[in-house]
Design a protein around this motif. Structure first.
Motif, PDB file in Angstrom:
ATOM      1  N   VAL A  94       0.220  12.108  -0.291  1.00 58.90           N
ATOM      2  CA  VAL A  94       1.146  10.818  -0.033  1.00 58.90           C
ATOM      3  C   VAL A  94       0.543   9.379  -0.962  1.00 58.90           C
ATOM      4  O   VAL A  94      -0.668   9.282  -0.550  1.00 58.90           O
ATOM      5  CB  VAL A  94       1.390  10.321   1.386  1.00 58.90           C
ATOM      6  N   MET A  95       1.363   8.907  -1.358  1.00 60.35           N
ATOM      7  CA  MET A  95       0.804   7.560  -2.053  1.00 60.35           C
ATOM      8  C   MET A  95       1.893   6.475  -2.133  1.00 60.35           C
ATOM      9  O   MET A  95       2.933   6.886  -2.181  1.00 60.35           O
ATOM     10  CB  MET A  95       0.162   7.644  -3.432  1.00 60.35           C
ATOM     11  N   THR A  96       1.444   5.315  -2.129  1.00 60.78           N
ATOM     12  CA  THR A  96       2.535   4.392  -2.236  1.00 60.78           C
ATOM     13  C   THR A  96       2.280   3.657  -3.576  1.00 60.78           C
ATOM     14  O   THR A  96       0.844   3.209  -3.998  1.00 60.78           O
ATOM     15  CB  THR A  96       2.297   3.279  -1.201  1.00 60.78           C
ATOM     16  N   ALA A 122      -1.545   2.339  -2.113  1.00 65.54           N
ATOM     17  CA  ALA A 122      -2.182   2.881  -0.841  1.00 65.54           C
ATOM     18  C   ALA A 122      -2.334   4.571  -1.149  1.00 65.54           C
ATOM     19  O   ALA A 122      -1.180   5.065  -1.780  1.00 65.54           O
ATOM     20  CB  ALA A 122      -1.192   2.725   0.284  1.00 65.54           C
ATOM     21  N   GLY A 123      -3.198   5.004  -0.583  1.00 68.99           N
ATOM     22  CA  GLY A 123      -3.409   6.565  -0.973  1.00 68.99           C
ATOM     23  C   GLY A 123      -3.976   6.828  -2.346  1.00 68.99           C
ATOM     24  O   GLY A 123      -4.528   6.080  -2.791  1.00 68.99           O
ATOM     25  N   PRO A 124      -3.874   7.824  -2.862  1.00 66.06           N
ATOM     26  CA  PRO A 124      -3.375   9.119  -2.416  1.00 66.06           C
ATOM     27  C   PRO A 124      -4.162   9.609  -1.200  1.00 66.06           C
ATOM     28  O   PRO A 124      -5.384   9.594  -1.059  1.00 66.06           O
ATOM     29  CB  PRO A 124      -3.541  10.093  -3.463  1.00 66.06           C
ATOM     30  N   ILE A 144       4.449  13.162  -2.075  1.00 68.70           N
ATOM     31  CA  ILE A 144       5.503  12.224  -1.495  1.00 68.70           C
ATOM     32  C   ILE A 144       5.032  10.623  -2.038  1.00 68.70           C
ATOM     33  O   ILE A 144       4.017  10.564  -1.795  1.00 68.70           O
ATOM     34  CB  ILE A 144       5.464  12.191  -0.055  1.00 68.70           C
ATOM     35  N   ILE A 145       6.146  10.054  -2.790  1.00 71.57           N
ATOM     36  CA  ILE A 145       5.745   8.811  -3.305  1.00 71.57           C
ATOM     37  C   ILE A 145       6.693   7.524  -2.546  1.00 71.57           C
ATOM     38  O   ILE A 145       7.673   7.706  -2.320  1.00 71.57           O
ATOM     39  CB  ILE A 145       5.836   8.752  -4.752  1.00 71.57           C
ATOM     40  N   GLN A 146       5.970   6.398  -2.278  1.00 70.11           N
ATOM     41  CA  GLN A 146       6.621   5.378  -1.545  1.00 70.11           C
ATOM     42  C   GLN A 146       6.493   4.330  -2.223  1.00 70.11           C
ATOM     43  O   GLN A 146       5.419   4.265  -3.157  1.00 70.11           O
ATOM     44  CB  GLN A 146       6.473   5.213  -0.213  1.00 70.11           C
ATOM     45  N   GLU A 147       7.564   3.492  -2.475  1.00 69.59           N
ATOM     46  CA  GLU A 147       7.415   2.292  -3.643  1.00 69.59           C
ATOM     47  C   GLU A 147       7.440   1.046  -2.657  1.00 69.59           C
ATOM     48  O   GLU A 147       8.234   0.709  -1.767  1.00 69.59           O
ATOM     49  CB  GLU A 147       8.603   2.231  -4.299  1.00 69.59           C
ATOM     50  N   VAL A 148       6.622  -0.003  -3.173  1.00 75.30           N
ATOM     51  CA  VAL A 148       6.675  -1.470  -2.226  1.00 75.30           C
ATOM     52  C   VAL A 148       6.815  -2.285  -3.422  1.00 75.30           C
ATOM     53  O   VAL A 148       6.439  -1.915  -4.515  1.00 75.30           O
ATOM     54  CB  VAL A 148       5.619  -1.567  -1.431  1.00 75.30           C
ATOM     55  N   GLN A 161       0.894   4.924   5.718  1.00 74.55           N
ATOM     56  CA  GLN A 161       0.064   4.022   4.820  1.00 74.55           C
ATOM     57  C   GLN A 161       0.336   2.634   5.167  1.00 74.55           C
ATOM     58  O   GLN A 161       1.357   2.204   5.456  1.00 74.55           O
ATOM     59  CB  GLN A 161       0.564   4.392   3.418  1.00 74.55           C
ATOM     60  N   GLU A 162      -0.699   2.140   4.632  1.00 79.44           N
ATOM     61  CA  GLU A 162      -0.624   0.349   5.100  1.00 79.44           C
ATOM     62  C   GLU A 162      -1.147  -0.195   3.499  1.00 79.44           C
ATOM     63  O   GLU A 162      -1.825   0.330   2.697  1.00 79.44           O
ATOM     64  CB  GLU A 162      -1.815   0.120   5.896  1.00 79.44           C
TER      65      GLU A 162
END
Lengths: 554, 554
Positions: free
Chosen positions: A468-470, A480-482, A549-553, B551-552
């Motif tokens: 998981v990473m952001t 954030a992450g991986p 799994i990738i999230q985006e901010v 994640q933060e």
């Protein structure tokens, strides 16, 4: 020119398998259904509870269905009814015990508003154009029947599950006279039970088991613990009788066993001498030579009473040295190892276990070769469809019929869904209807298919690894992450360095792609997956499922 | 007072199971090891490739080990050697074929620098204080031996795997005279094969199978395809002989079969008439009545040649109507269903399959009751340890020995790890050493334990559901996600609304906790897991593994 009338026999289950028996008989626009059973999942159907036939063909022709005829109360003949009856409002016809067992099932499923009619052997029921006669047969449950279905184009005989027992424990013998009479008048097509076609000779009478029980109960100096199939009411009767004769009280253990004993004795299928049945709490306090425990678990089922006793995990019964444990059943194919394991554990606790088939503590409920020949000879059908068997059994049954003078052209070794069609001019295969397996998992009916099963298979072999990473929407940089999480793959504590390396590799891959201005998530994930898959295969020779799994901010 | 000398027999594998045979014989500070086999994983050992004995006891006493004696070349006797020899530098003693098979295994594992000595029946080897004699026995592989181990406290006889074959196909008969001589001189303890103790009578001679082959090969008008165990060299010989007599060429198919034929013919254990062996490409072009294909796959193993043929998935061989397929083996317990499935598929392709045990196409390699009695009678040991069997078999064997006059006090039904100790004053159980299963998964030796297996089990039943979110370090608010990913749980497309609801529930839970100033991740994750577990159980009655990942970011 008027349309030609035709009779169709359409098996929806039970061919090429043992289980989920279901057959449709159709005449023009009228249908009747024989049985609606379940099957137990095969090894590769991970997490599946039960399997029922795909009966969409029936649902497409709801209005044509005149009724459902049930031959006997085993799960592979009634187990799909709770599902079918939710979708189809058709009347059921069955003998008394069969209906008792069906109603107990339906009550669990809040489905007690069904139209049901009790029939007796030699009764006749008219359903649209069909006239159905019920014929008594012997089987490992009382009240089993065969069916003679009279259609305008001829009579179809379906044996149901049967054996020929000239000395049954209770109830009627197989109705030889009626079968002979039908054969004499002429039968268009016979459908006959193929389960035991691989066995030469004649299946022993149920009564022979009773003699062995009496001997064993007599010679045992301590408790008798005996496991059998819950629905084998005659077997239960013989246990009770042998216990009574040898001055033992009987306690019944295991939910399905308690349930059958309740239904069967309420309906008068068990003859229980006064004061013979006692509570479990009472039986454990009796002297050993006065105690008998009748229990489920003859197949080594993990949650059953006998298995729990073997694992010293039963709430109230503890196996003691000196106990005699009788397994009054053969392992169903696929259960051999769990049965052996249970027997080993019982021996370890000091019990004397009687389980070998040569000890005569069990006989089959299905006809062997000589009985199958007798049936073929009594009915002398024009056409023959072997049913209730795996493919090799159907083939063997067809060969047996050939020896009896039924040519291979007149025998149909069919698949589920095959339409065998009869007209005034002959019989032929006339296509296919949908047929297959509907998998039941929890409340889900048919929602687990190949993809889900394939995933479960992979997860079961090598587990899963989630990375998981952001990332920042603007820069594409990892913020954030991986992080790496695994389950069912390796012990994390012993593999920390390998997992740390994996994170480095993910960072490198992401950076490289970012430098090359690759931003599509599918590509990013694909590359990460490939990198990790290679990394872990080299290190471990395992192929866990890898899930980026990738999230985006902002 | 001088210390009393003692002999200890310490089984490290093979008791209470069929597989991973390994036994240590210790005299004071010297040890020898008999066999080092593997076992195949049980059903619940998801993803495990093989199982070997825990031999940490040996590694703790490396310096005491004088040598490893191998009774024969089956995997359950040699399969752990590639692992053991990495950790232990001890010389191996085995007969020629056995050593050939061991060396072929070790070459695969890049371990060809071992100290190995070829022995012949009646040879004697001195290892420290032990004098070991090798005695020829019959088994389903040539060159099998029993061991007579002479110690200062008496002789121990270990039968290895054996049967009594008075008419073997090739090679020596079991060395009745030597066994009798040993018995006559007096034997301290016998360890004897218990595999077939449940079978009354005498195991048939291997030669009887040859007669059935000749008949079947003669009467088949088309190709013969015959499957057997690759290491059953005498069986392979009989196939080749029957093919030669009936004017058929033989092609060998399947990696392990090709390997054995190469080793066995190189070492002179196969007598192959000139021009009998042909390539697969050649055999498929021969007229059917001149063709014989000898193949692996008698156990329905998923990747084996016969299974591939049955699934129409073999590169070069296609089953044709008219082919006769002979399964020259019985299903090993646990393989019944996969064997049946293969047979069904072969029938569907039009083959005639000969598989029933009454057809005489297979005999066992293990002694039945009468042969076991003969061994007990020849050896007349003071003490007896039944080996090579599941628990119930060991118990049966002990009972058999009791009938032969060996009292139960002098028989030890032991577990793996049990120390059976002999002194001048008698024998007794003298404690336990570590013993158990080491699971091999890919390159990992023992790194898959209960937690990993438990996770695989849960994943295999109901799959996994991962919920990922990124939260702001300062505010604790969710800034990305929650996203939900599932595998092996449900079809996502059909469950979108349930998954959307799940996300809402996660948001609500997180918000509620944030309002209550709960910030510990363990608590957040625990609450999310609980909420989702309840949600999905209500909706589906399934319990997928639920994995919250947080994640933060700043």
């Amino acid at each position: 020119m008027p349309k030609e009338h035709k009779v169709q026999i359409i098996p929806l289950g039970g061919l090429g398998e043992i289980g989920k028996n279901m057959t449709v008989i159709r005449y023009d626009n009228q249908m009747i259904v024989i049985d609606a059973g379940l099957a137990f999942p095969e090894d590769e159907m991970l997490g599946i509870d039960i399997v029922i036939p795909d009966y969409s063909y029936l649902l497409e022709h709801k209005d044509m269905v005149q009724g459902i005829l049930v031959t006997h109360g085993h799960e592979d003949h009634i187990g799909a009814l709770p599902y079918l009856l939710k979708d189809l409002d058709a009347p059921i016809f069955a003998t008394r015990l069969t209906l008792g067992l069906i109603q107990s099932k339906l009550k669990e499923g809040n489905l007690d508003n069904i139209k049901a009619t009790v029939v007796r052997p030699r009764d006749t029921v008219k359903l649209g154009v069909f006239k159905v006669e019920f014929l008594s047969v012997n089987h490992s449950i009382p009240d089993a029947v065969a069916l003679a279905i009279h259609t305008p184009l001829g009579t179809i005989v379906h044996t149901g599950d049967f054996k020929v027992d000239h000395t049954p424990v209770m109830g009627e013998k197989i109705d030889i006279h009626k079968f002979a009479e039908l054969g004499d008048k002429g039968v268009l097509c016979l459908m006959s039970d193929s389960t035991n076609v691989e066995r030469p000779g004649f299946t022993m009478s149920e009564r022979s088991v009773g003699h062995m029980f009496e001997e064993a109960f007599n010679s045992a100096k301590d408790r008798i613990i005996i496991a059998s199939f819950a629905t084998n009411v005659h077997r239960l009767q013989q246990v009770i009788t042998a216990a009574h004769h040898t001055n033992r009280k009987v306690a019944v253990v295991g939910r399905s066993m308690v349930n059958t004993v309740a239904i069967a004795s309420e309906l008068g299928y068990l003859d229980i001498p006064e004061d013979t049945l006692v509570d479990v709490d009472e039986v454990v306090n009796l002297p050993g030579n006065q105690a008998c425990i009748l229990t489920t678990g003859s197949q080594g089922e993990p949650m059953s009473a006998l298995t729990r006793m073997a694992m010293s995990d039963h709430r109230r019964i503890e196996i003691q040295p000196g106990d005699t444990v009788i397994i009054s059943a053969n392992p169903i194919p696929g259960n051999e190892k769990s049965v052996s394991k249970t027997i080993d554990l019982l021996f370890k606790l000091g019990a004397n276990v009687i389980y070998e088939s040569y000890q005569g503590m069990h006989v089959s409920g299905h006809a062997s070769q000589e009985e199958l020949k007798l049936m073929l000879n009594m009915i002398r059908p024009q056409y023959f469809i072997p049913v209730h068997g795996e493919y090799r059994m159907l083939i063997k049954h067809a060969k047996l019929a050939e020896q009896m003078g039924i040519s291979r052209e007149n025998t149909f070794v069919a698949d589920n869904g095959t339409i065998v069609e009869f007209t005034r001019h002959g019989a032929s295969i006339a296509g296919k209807v949908p047929a297959g397996k509907v998998l039941i998992d929890g409340l889900g009916v048919g929602d687990v298919g190949n993809i889900v099963l394939r995933d479960r298979k992979q997860l079961s072999q090598d587990g899963i690894l989630i990375v998981v990473m952001t990332i920042s929407r603007s820069s594409g940089a990892i913020v954030a992450g991986p992080d790496v999480v695994t389950r069912g793959f390796v012990y994390v504590r012993e593999s920390e360095s390998m997992l740390e390396e994996a994170k480095d590799k993910v960072r490198q891959t992401m950076n490289r792609l970012r430098e090359n201005h690759v931003t599509e998530w599918a590509v990013l994930k694909g590359q990460v997956r490939e990198t990790l898959s290679k990394h872990f295969y080299e290190k471990t020779r395992r192929r866990p499922m890898i899930l980026p799994i990738i999230q985006e901010v902002e």
